[in-house]
Design a protein around this motif. Structure first.
Motif, PDB file in Angstrom:
ATOM      1  N   ARG A 270     -53.247  74.772  13.475  1.00 29.06           N
ATOM      2  CA  ARG A 270     -51.380  74.400  13.393  1.00 29.06           C
ATOM      3  C   ARG A 270     -51.092  75.281  12.237  1.00 29.06           C
ATOM      4  O   ARG A 270     -51.872  75.697  11.418  1.00 29.06           O
ATOM      5  N   TRP A 271     -49.613  75.145  12.138  1.00 28.29           N
ATOM      6  CA  TRP A 271     -49.072  75.798  11.045  1.00 28.29           C
ATOM      7  C   TRP A 271     -49.116  74.628   9.928  1.00 28.29           C
ATOM      8  O   TRP A 271     -48.712  73.516   9.860  1.00 28.29           O
ATOM      9  N   LEU A 272     -49.463  75.191   8.751  1.00 31.50           N
ATOM     10  CA  LEU A 272     -49.778  74.312   7.561  1.00 31.50           C
ATOM     11  C   LEU A 272     -48.739  74.776   6.493  1.00 31.50           C
ATOM     12  O   LEU A 272     -48.427  75.860   6.262  1.00 31.50           O
TER      13      LEU A 272
ATOM     14  N   CYS B 139     -20.992  69.844  12.884  1.00 33.30           N
ATOM     15  CA  CYS B 139     -22.597  70.255  12.289  1.00 33.30           C
ATOM     16  C   CYS B 139     -23.096  71.011  13.283  1.00 33.30           C
ATOM     17  O   CYS B 139     -23.153  70.803  14.264  1.00 33.30           O
ATOM     18  N   ARG B 140     -23.992  72.086  12.765  1.00 30.98           N
ATOM     19  CA  ARG B 140     -24.900  72.797  13.740  1.00 30.98           C
ATOM     20  C   ARG B 140     -26.302  72.532  12.994  1.00 30.98           C
ATOM     21  O   ARG B 140     -26.713  72.846  11.807  1.00 30.98           O
ATOM     22  N   ILE B 141     -27.274  71.792  13.586  1.00 35.83           N
ATOM     23  CA  ILE B 141     -28.879  71.489  13.340  1.00 35.83           C
ATOM     24  C   ILE B 141     -29.584  71.719  14.169  1.00 35.83           C
ATOM     25  O   ILE B 141     -29.793  71.495  15.339  1.00 35.83           O
ATOM     26  N   ALA B 142     -30.508  72.429  13.780  1.00 31.44           N
ATOM     27  CA  ALA B 142     -31.566  73.376  14.625  1.00 31.44           C
ATOM     28  C   ALA B 142     -32.917  73.298  13.642  1.00 31.44           C
ATOM     29  O   ALA B 142     -33.111  74.096  12.897  1.00 31.44           O
ATOM     30  N   THR B 143     -33.643  72.305  14.083  1.00 26.03           N
ATOM     31  CA  THR B 143     -34.930  71.829  13.271  1.00 26.03           C
ATOM     32  C   THR B 143     -35.996  71.563  14.351  1.00 26.03           C
ATOM     33  O   THR B 143     -35.883  71.357  15.508  1.00 26.03           O
ATOM     34  N   ALA B 144     -37.292  72.020  13.679  1.00 25.14           N
ATOM     35  CA  ALA B 144     -38.394  71.514  14.649  1.00 25.14           C
ATOM     36  C   ALA B 144     -38.944  70.122  14.588  1.00 25.14           C
ATOM     37  O   ALA B 144     -39.672  69.890  15.427  1.00 25.14           O
TER      38      ALA B 144
ATOM     39  N   GLU C 149     -40.729  76.735  15.124  1.00 27.65           N
ATOM     40  CA  GLU C 149     -42.234  76.660  15.702  1.00 27.65           C
ATOM     41  C   GLU C 149     -43.190  76.204  14.456  1.00 27.65           C
ATOM     42  O   GLU C 149     -43.945  75.312  14.769  1.00 27.65           O
ATOM     43  N   ARG C 150     -42.752  76.145  13.332  1.00 28.40           N
ATOM     44  CA  ARG C 150     -43.616  76.053  11.987  1.00 28.40           C
ATOM     45  C   ARG C 150     -43.183  74.904  11.535  1.00 28.40           C
ATOM     46  O   ARG C 150     -43.783  74.275  10.540  1.00 28.40           O
ATOM     47  N   ALA C 151     -42.069  74.493  11.164  1.00 26.84           N
ATOM     48  CA  ALA C 151     -41.542  73.676  10.425  1.00 26.84           C
ATOM     49  C   ALA C 151     -41.381  72.039  10.782  1.00 26.84           C
ATOM     50  O   ALA C 151     -40.351  71.488  10.680  1.00 26.84           O
ATOM     51  N   ALA C 152     -42.577  71.490  10.992  1.00 28.65           N
ATOM     52  CA  ALA C 152     -42.829  69.977  11.379  1.00 28.65           C
ATOM     53  C   ALA C 152     -42.455  69.231  10.161  1.00 28.65           C
ATOM     54  O   ALA C 152     -42.499  69.812   9.076  1.00 28.65           O
ATOM     55  N   ASN C 153     -41.610  68.178  10.462  1.00 27.65           N
ATOM     56  CA  ASN C 153     -41.371  67.407   9.061  1.00 27.65           C
ATOM     57  C   ASN C 153     -40.016  67.814   8.451  1.00 27.65           C
ATOM     58  O   ASN C 153     -39.469  67.500   7.477  1.00 27.65           O
ATOM     59  N   SER C 154     -39.477  68.718   8.974  1.00 24.96           N
ATOM     60  CA  SER C 154     -38.081  69.470   8.561  1.00 24.96           C
ATOM     61  C   SER C 154     -36.953  68.686   8.978  1.00 24.96           C
ATOM     62  O   SER C 154     -35.968  69.306   9.576  1.00 24.96           O
TER      63      SER C 154
ATOM     64  N   GLY D 260     -53.682  77.687  10.459  1.00 23.88           N
ATOM     65  CA  GLY D 260     -55.051  77.398  10.006  1.00 23.88           C
ATOM     66  C   GLY D 260     -55.398  75.873  10.609  1.00 23.88           C
ATOM     67  O   GLY D 260     -54.712  75.279  11.316  1.00 23.88           O
ATOM     68  N   PRO D 261     -56.658  75.469  10.459  1.00 23.81           N
ATOM     69  CA  PRO D 261     -57.173  74.214  11.069  1.00 23.81           C
ATOM     70  C   PRO D 261     -56.516  72.873  10.140  1.00 23.81           C
ATOM     71  O   PRO D 261     -56.379  73.223   8.886  1.00 23.81           O
TER      72      PRO D 261
END
Length: 168
Positions: free
Chosen positions: A74-76, A149-154, A128-133, A49-50
């Motif tokens: 954007r993704w909210l 460790c395996r770290i895959a974040t947005a 794609e969606r998880a900004a701030n994660s 959404g906006p």
């Protein structure tokens, strides 16, 4: 200790978090460990959404994009937003072999800690969606070892800040 196959789901009730919104929160603790082969699931949910708020750092760019006809949706984040592990001023912390998934905010935040080991930890968030994660934020901490460790974040997979930067 979290057995293989066990899953802890983050509560979606705000009343379950009287202070810090974190799956696991410790302040001033010593000699603590989170170990096992289980999962911590933050139950992140998103909606396209906006923007709901104006970001003052990019306000002019957003205005220019809107005038040019660029889709600024954007993704909210929806639902309860919480960090997964927050350790403040802790000593001798071990996080080993667990998996952290679907966090809406930072996964591991080490603030002013001394003697932390993260070993064999898997951290995954929607790329794609998880900004701030953020994966692991090391703020003003020392003697921190992150291995295997395996770290895959947005967002930041691993971020270290000096004590002076963290205090600013």
């Amino acid at each position: 200790w979290l057995e293989a196959g066990a899953i802890f789901y983050l509560s979606q009730e705000k009343t379950d978090f009287p202070a810090e919104r974190a799956f696991v929160f410790a302040d001033g603790a010593r000699n603590i460990a989170i170990r096992g082969r289980g999962r911590f699931d933050g139950q992140a949910r998103y909606e396209w959404g906006p923007p709901e708020e104006q970001d003052t750092e990019i306000l002019e760019e957003e205005r220019l994009a809107a005038r040019a006809g660029v889709d600024t949706r954007r993704w909210l984040r929806r639902g309860l937003q919480a960090m997964t592990f927050v350790f403040k001023r802790c000593r001798d912390v071990l996080v080993e072999d667990v998996t952290l998934v679907n966090s809406t905010l930072w996964n591991v935040w080490l603030w002013g800690c001394d003697g932390v080991v993260l070993r064999g930890v898997t951290i995954e968030s929607d790329l794609e969606r998880a900004a701030n994660s953020d994966g692991v934020d090391v703020d003003g901490s020392r003697n921190v070892r992150i291995s295997d460790c395996r770290i895959a974040t947005a967002d930041d997979a691993n971020k270290a800040m000096s004590a002076a930067h963290a205090a600013a």
